[in-house]
Design an enzyme around this catalytic site. Structure first.
Site, PDB file in Angstrom:
ATOM      1  N   GLU A 187      -3.719   1.302   3.779  1.00 24.08           N
ATOM      2  CA  GLU A 187      -2.703   1.591   4.722  1.00 24.08           C
ATOM      3  C   GLU A 187      -3.016   2.892   5.276  1.00 24.08           C
ATOM      4  O   GLU A 187      -2.806   3.020   6.548  1.00 24.08           O
ATOM      5  CB  GLU A 187      -1.171   1.539   4.201  1.00 24.08           C
ATOM      6  CG  GLU A 187      -0.910   0.256   3.411  1.00 24.08           C
ATOM      7  CD  GLU A 187      -0.547  -0.528   4.772  1.00 24.08           C
ATOM      8  OE1 GLU A 187      -0.794  -0.567   5.989  1.00 24.08           O
ATOM      9  OE2 GLU A 187      -0.162  -1.801   4.249  1.00 24.08           O
ATOM     10  N   LYS A 229       1.867   7.486  12.112  1.00 25.93           N
ATOM     11  CA  LYS A 229       2.827   6.506  12.285  1.00 25.93           C
ATOM     12  C   LYS A 229       3.959   6.888  12.849  1.00 25.93           C
ATOM     13  O   LYS A 229       4.593   6.351  13.713  1.00 25.93           O
ATOM     14  CB  LYS A 229       3.131   5.899  11.013  1.00 25.93           C
ATOM     15  CG  LYS A 229       4.128   4.744  11.152  1.00 25.93           C
ATOM     16  CD  LYS A 229       4.353   3.903   9.741  1.00 25.93           C
ATOM     17  CE  LYS A 229       5.346   2.768  10.148  1.00 25.93           C
ATOM     18  NZ  LYS A 229       5.686   1.988   8.884  1.00 25.93           N
ATOM     19  N   GLU A 239       8.963  -2.006  18.366  1.00 24.83           N
ATOM     20  CA  GLU A 239       7.970  -2.926  18.510  1.00 24.83           C
ATOM     21  C   GLU A 239       7.873  -3.833  19.762  1.00 24.83           C
ATOM     22  O   GLU A 239       7.800  -4.863  19.641  1.00 24.83           O
ATOM     23  CB  GLU A 239       7.777  -3.689  17.074  1.00 24.83           C
ATOM     24  CG  GLU A 239       6.279  -4.164  16.955  1.00 24.83           C
ATOM     25  CD  GLU A 239       5.856  -4.773  15.673  1.00 24.83           C
ATOM     26  OE1 GLU A 239       6.229  -4.139  14.664  1.00 24.83           O
ATOM     27  OE2 GLU A 239       5.377  -5.813  15.528  1.00 24.83           O
ATOM     28  N   ARG A 243       3.555  -0.491  18.756  1.00 26.47           N
ATOM     29  CA  ARG A 243       3.801  -0.545  17.206  1.00 26.47           C
ATOM     30  C   ARG A 243       3.118  -1.735  16.710  1.00 26.47           C
ATOM     31  O   ARG A 243       2.926  -1.884  15.407  1.00 26.47           O
ATOM     32  CB  ARG A 243       5.433  -0.415  17.131  1.00 26.47           C
ATOM     33  CG  ARG A 243       5.516  -0.349  15.527  1.00 26.47           C
ATOM     34  CD  ARG A 243       6.894   0.005  15.114  1.00 26.47           C
ATOM     35  NE  ARG A 243       7.107   0.086  13.724  1.00 26.47           N
ATOM     36  CZ  ARG A 243       8.238   0.451  12.910  1.00 26.47           C
ATOM     37  NH1 ARG A 243       9.354   1.005  13.642  1.00 26.47           N
ATOM     38  NH2 ARG A 243       8.233   0.439  11.510  1.00 26.47           N
ATOM     39  N   ASN A 247      -0.202  -3.542  12.962  1.00 26.26           N
ATOM     40  CA  ASN A 247      -0.556  -4.927  12.061  1.00 26.26           C
ATOM     41  C   ASN A 247      -1.991  -5.407  11.959  1.00 26.26           C
ATOM     42  O   ASN A 247      -2.293  -6.402  11.819  1.00 26.26           O
ATOM     43  CB  ASN A 247       0.369  -5.878  12.640  1.00 26.26           C
ATOM     44  CG  ASN A 247       1.765  -5.718  12.561  1.00 26.26           C
ATOM     45  OD1 ASN A 247       2.269  -5.408  11.305  1.00 26.26           O
ATOM     46  ND2 ASN A 247       2.280  -6.219  13.424  1.00 26.26           N
ATOM     47  N   HIS A 250      -3.201  -7.780   9.497  1.00 26.04           N
ATOM     48  CA  HIS A 250      -2.151  -8.302   8.668  1.00 26.04           C
ATOM     49  C   HIS A 250      -2.168  -9.728   8.959  1.00 26.04           C
ATOM     50  O   HIS A 250      -1.562 -10.509   8.128  1.00 26.04           O
ATOM     51  CB  HIS A 250      -0.749  -7.715   9.398  1.00 26.04           C
ATOM     52  CG  HIS A 250      -0.555  -6.518   8.841  1.00 26.04           C
ATOM     53  ND1 HIS A 250      -1.229  -5.240   8.725  1.00 26.04           N
ATOM     54  CD2 HIS A 250       0.605  -6.104   8.017  1.00 26.04           C
ATOM     55  CE1 HIS A 250      -0.738  -4.288   8.241  1.00 26.04           C
ATOM     56  NE2 HIS A 250       0.323  -4.682   7.555  1.00 26.04           N
ATOM     57  N   HIS A 254      -1.888 -11.568   5.404  1.00 27.42           N
ATOM     58  CA  HIS A 254      -0.893 -12.350   5.166  1.00 27.42           C
ATOM     59  C   HIS A 254      -1.059 -13.721   4.772  1.00 27.42           C
ATOM     60  O   HIS A 254      -0.583 -14.083   3.856  1.00 27.42           O
ATOM     61  CB  HIS A 254       0.103 -12.472   6.119  1.00 27.42           C
ATOM     62  CG  HIS A 254       1.276 -11.216   6.199  1.00 27.42           C
ATOM     63  ND1 HIS A 254       1.955 -10.827   7.245  1.00 27.42           N
ATOM     64  CD2 HIS A 254       1.517 -10.321   5.370  1.00 27.42           C
ATOM     65  CE1 HIS A 254       2.667  -9.611   7.124  1.00 27.42           C
ATOM     66  NE2 HIS A 254       2.506  -9.487   5.957  1.00 27.42           N
ATOM     67  N   HIS A 267      -0.494  -6.426  -1.189  1.00 28.53           N
ATOM     68  CA  HIS A 267      -0.441  -6.230   0.189  1.00 28.53           C
ATOM     69  C   HIS A 267      -1.640  -5.227   0.794  1.00 28.53           C
ATOM     70  O   HIS A 267      -2.206  -5.907   1.702  1.00 28.53           O
ATOM     71  CB  HIS A 267       1.050  -6.011   0.436  1.00 28.53           C
ATOM     72  CG  HIS A 267       1.251  -5.518   2.091  1.00 28.53           C
ATOM     73  ND1 HIS A 267       1.102  -6.382   2.901  1.00 28.53           N
ATOM     74  CD2 HIS A 267       1.161  -4.487   2.852  1.00 28.53           C
ATOM     75  CE1 HIS A 267       1.381  -6.019   4.089  1.00 28.53           C
ATOM     76  NE2 HIS A 267       1.440  -4.687   4.007  1.00 28.53           N
TER      77      HIS A 267
HETATM   78  P1  NAD Z   1       5.873  -2.352  -4.908  1.00 30.26           P
HETATM   79  O1  NAD Z   1       7.156  -1.736  -4.587  1.00 30.26           O
HETATM   80  O2  NAD Z   1       6.174  -3.824  -5.549  1.00 30.26           O
HETATM   81  O3  NAD Z   1       5.261  -1.282  -5.960  1.00 30.26           O
HETATM   82  C1  NAD Z   1       4.094  -1.751  -6.642  1.00 30.26           C
HETATM   83  C2  NAD Z   1       4.415  -1.663  -8.259  1.00 30.26           C
HETATM   84  O4  NAD Z   1       4.218  -0.289  -8.881  1.00 30.26           O
HETATM   85  C3  NAD Z   1       5.422  -2.291  -8.842  1.00 30.26           C
HETATM   86  O5  NAD Z   1       5.111  -2.705 -10.014  1.00 30.26           O
HETATM   87  C4  NAD Z   1       6.316  -0.933  -9.073  1.00 30.26           C
HETATM   88  O6  NAD Z   1       7.280  -1.113  -9.859  1.00 30.26           O
HETATM   89  C5  NAD Z   1       5.422   0.174  -9.397  1.00 30.26           C
HETATM   90  N1  NAD Z   1       5.462   1.442  -9.160  1.00 30.26           N
HETATM   91  C6  NAD Z   1       6.246   2.073  -7.996  1.00 30.26           C
HETATM   92  N2  NAD Z   1       6.179   3.357  -8.305  1.00 30.26           N
HETATM   93  C7  NAD Z   1       5.329   3.518  -9.239  1.00 30.26           C
HETATM   94  C8  NAD Z   1       5.265   5.037 -10.220  1.00 30.26           C
HETATM   95  N3  NAD Z   1       5.505   6.036  -9.406  1.00 30.26           N
HETATM   96  N4  NAD Z   1       4.616   4.652 -11.199  1.00 30.26           N
HETATM   97  C9  NAD Z   1       4.391   3.460 -11.860  1.00 30.26           C
HETATM   98  N5  NAD Z   1       4.695   2.335 -11.286  1.00 30.26           N
HETATM   99  C10 NAD Z   1       5.239   2.381  -9.886  1.00 30.26           C
HETATM  100  O7  NAD Z   1       4.875  -2.420  -3.727  1.00 30.26           O
HETATM  101  P2  NAD Z   1       4.345  -1.470  -2.514  1.00 30.26           P
HETATM  102  O8  NAD Z   1       3.055  -1.565  -2.312  1.00 30.26           O
HETATM  103  O9  NAD Z   1       5.024   0.037  -2.728  1.00 30.26           O
HETATM  104  O10 NAD Z   1       5.280  -2.179  -1.380  1.00 30.26           O
HETATM  105  C11 NAD Z   1       4.891  -3.550  -0.914  1.00 30.26           C
HETATM  106  C12 NAD Z   1       6.015  -3.943  -0.063  1.00 30.26           C
HETATM  107  O11 NAD Z   1       6.357  -2.854   0.964  1.00 30.26           O
HETATM  108  C13 NAD Z   1       6.107  -5.330   0.393  1.00 30.26           C
HETATM  109  O12 NAD Z   1       7.145  -6.149   0.185  1.00 30.26           O
HETATM  110  C14 NAD Z   1       5.780  -5.227   1.882  1.00 30.26           C
HETATM  111  O13 NAD Z   1       6.309  -6.218   2.583  1.00 30.26           O
HETATM  112  C15 NAD Z   1       6.572  -3.751   1.957  1.00 30.26           C
HETATM  113  N6  NAD Z   1       6.126  -3.207   3.371  1.00 30.26           N
HETATM  114  C16 NAD Z   1       7.007  -2.746   4.141  1.00 30.26           C
HETATM  115  C17 NAD Z   1       6.487  -1.842   5.143  1.00 30.26           C
HETATM  116  C18 NAD Z   1       7.574  -1.547   6.452  1.00 30.26           C
HETATM  117  O14 NAD Z   1       7.364  -0.925   7.196  1.00 30.26           O
HETATM  118  N7  NAD Z   1       8.915  -1.782   5.809  1.00 30.26           N
HETATM  119  C19 NAD Z   1       5.280  -1.594   5.450  1.00 30.26           C
HETATM  120  C20 NAD Z   1       4.266  -2.130   4.444  1.00 30.26           C
HETATM  121  C21 NAD Z   1       4.756  -2.695   3.172  1.00 30.26           C
HETATM  122  N1  GLY Z   2       4.049  -1.520   8.627  1.00 30.78           N
HETATM  123  C1  GLY Z   2       4.162  -1.750  10.133  1.00 30.78           C
HETATM  124  C2  GLY Z   2       5.196  -1.108  10.838  1.00 30.78           C
HETATM  125  O1  GLY Z   2       5.960  -0.163  10.109  1.00 30.78           O
HETATM  126  O2  GLY Z   2       5.534  -1.451  12.003  1.00 30.78           O
END
Ligand code: NAD
Ligand code: GLY
Length: 363
Positions: A187, A229, A239, A243, A247, A250, A254, A267
């Site tokens: 990212e 960002k 968006e 914005r 993606n 993506h 996806h 992801h």
């Molecule tokens: P996640 O939240 O599942 O965390 C990944 C793993 O790391 C999990 O098992 C979690 O328990 C563990 N973990 C978290 N912090 C830790 C730490 N400090 N030490 C040890 N383990 C830890 O995954 P992610 O990659 O953080 O997020 C993915 C999610 O984010 C997806 O649902 C995706 O759709 C979403 N997302 C949202 C946006 C947005 O703009 N809102 C952007 C990108 C992704």
């Molecule tokens: N992760 C894409 C957005 O925040 O727009």
């Protein structure tokens, strides 16, 4: 890292502007983030992996409030509407009033669900993001996209709801598994690839340091990605245009994540593979040069990220999944492509034959 290395940035949204603090020791810096809590109630949403590690660091900072923890089981599968319902029940149990605050302590799964719960309770209460994954620090905690998955698809239900503050404590990365850390780096690369060629060059120079989690480089990388960002979000919060560029990769990613049932490919890994495919498609369409695709692929590989489609995923099936993407319109594929490093753009009407050829070549 000492306290003087804390970066403070602002997401500029007028009266809804908020700070993003990035640095070591921030969870225990109670005075800093407590000032963002306005009322008497707080619900701390976390999960069963993160809470035992980091909830104790913030507990003393909640002194004097009525607060409850609400813990999800770990994993994307728990980013559900049902769990939002349970979080809202917990807010009711707390007697949370409109000045209550939801605190999201965890990765993107926790942050997205907590933010959406805050958006729903009494039509919107405050929330604070305390991201503990690299991906959440550089992407999901900033910008106010919140939501949950449905069986029909990922992130289909949600709301734009900006946090009051983002508290990114770099100390939490010490326990983050290596694969999750690398997925977060994808990212970071994405932001540079879309709109900041100088940052991309900086990443190339610091790839080894970043792969080794060298603290000063990690701090710089996070701060520059968040700064980028924050600018995009300030210009196009909901968006309507720019914005969408965030993606990049993506639509491909996806489709690959879905084909892997959200377990085989993280992801950020899907984004890495997807960016490389988007670069190759851009090259094929004459938009960019082979040298750009080669630089992107080299950087992703230096950071330990995958760039090829996992074996067993059929190109035709991936194309079918890509047809379901939210960005498509009038039955045409609409993709984020680029004209080289730092210059992404939206391209409509991309021929499926070209996409298929790129998918087949990447297996
Ligand atoms: P996640 O939240 O599942 O965390 C990944 C793993 O790391 C999990 O098992 C979690 O328990 C563990 N973990 C978290 N912090 C830790 C730490 N400090 N030490 C040890 N383990 C830890 O995954 P992610 O990659 O953080 O997020 C993915 C999610 O984010 C997806 O649902 C995706 O759709 C979403 N997302 C949202 C946006 C947005 O703009 N809102 C952007 C990108 C992704
Ligand atoms: N992760 C894409 C957005 O925040 O727009």
């Amino acid at each position: 890292m000492n306290q003087s290395a804390i970066h403070s940035l602002t997401v500029a949204l007028g009266p809804r502007s908020y700070p993003v603090w990035i640095g070591a020791g921030l969870l225990a810096d109670h005075a800093r983030w407590r000032a963002a809590l306005r009322g008497r109630h707080a619900l701390v949403i976390s999960n069963t992996t993160v809470a035992p590690l980091y909830l104790p660091r913030i507990e003393a900072g909640l002194h004097g409030l009525r607060w409850l923890p609400f813990l999800l089981d770990d994993g994307e599968a728990h980013k559900t509407f049902a769990n939002v319902g349970r979080a809202l029940e917990a807010l009711a149990e707390l007697g949370a009033t409109r000045d209550a605050c939801v605190i999201a302590l965890g990765g993107g799964v926790v942050g997205d669900l907590a933010g959406f719960s805050a958006a729903c309770w009494m039509r919107g209460i405050d929330f604070i993001q305390m991201p503990t994954t690299l991906l959440a620090m550089v992407d999901s905690s900033v910008g106010g996209k919140t939501g949950v998955n449905l069986p029909a698809g990922k992130n289909l239900v949600g709301a734009f709801h900006q946090p009051r503050a983002v508290v990114a404590d770099l100390d939490t990365l010490a326990t983050l598994p290596e694969r999750e850390y690398r997925a977060g780096l994808a990212e970071v690369v994405k932001g540079a690839a879309i709109g900041d060629a100088a940052f991309f060059a900086w990443l190339e120079q610091h790839a080894a340091a970043l792969a080794a989690r060298e603290p000063a480089s990690v701090l710089q990388a996070i701060a520059r990605k968040v700064q980028y960002k924050a600018g995009v979000v300030a210009r196009d919060e909901t968006e309507q245009g720019e914005r969408a560029l965030l993606n990049l990769g993506h639509t491909f990613g996806h489709a690959i994540e879905t084909a892997g049932n959200y377990t085989a490919v993280l992801h950020g890994e899907g984004v890495a593979i997807g960016m490389r495919l988007a670069a190759q498609l851009s090259e094929r369409l004459g938009l960019s040069q082979p040298a750009d695709s080669a630089r992107l692929q080299r950087l992703l590989e230096q950071l330990g990220l995958p760039t090829t489609i996992p074996s067993g995923m059929d190109a035709q099936r991936l194309l079918e999944r890509m047809r379901l993407d939210k960005k498509n319109s009038a039955g045409q594929l609409r993709l984020i492509l680029w004209r080289g490093i730092g210059r992404a753009e939206i391209v409509a009407g991309v021929a499926e034959a070209d996409v298929l050829a790129v998918l087949k070549a990447a297996q």
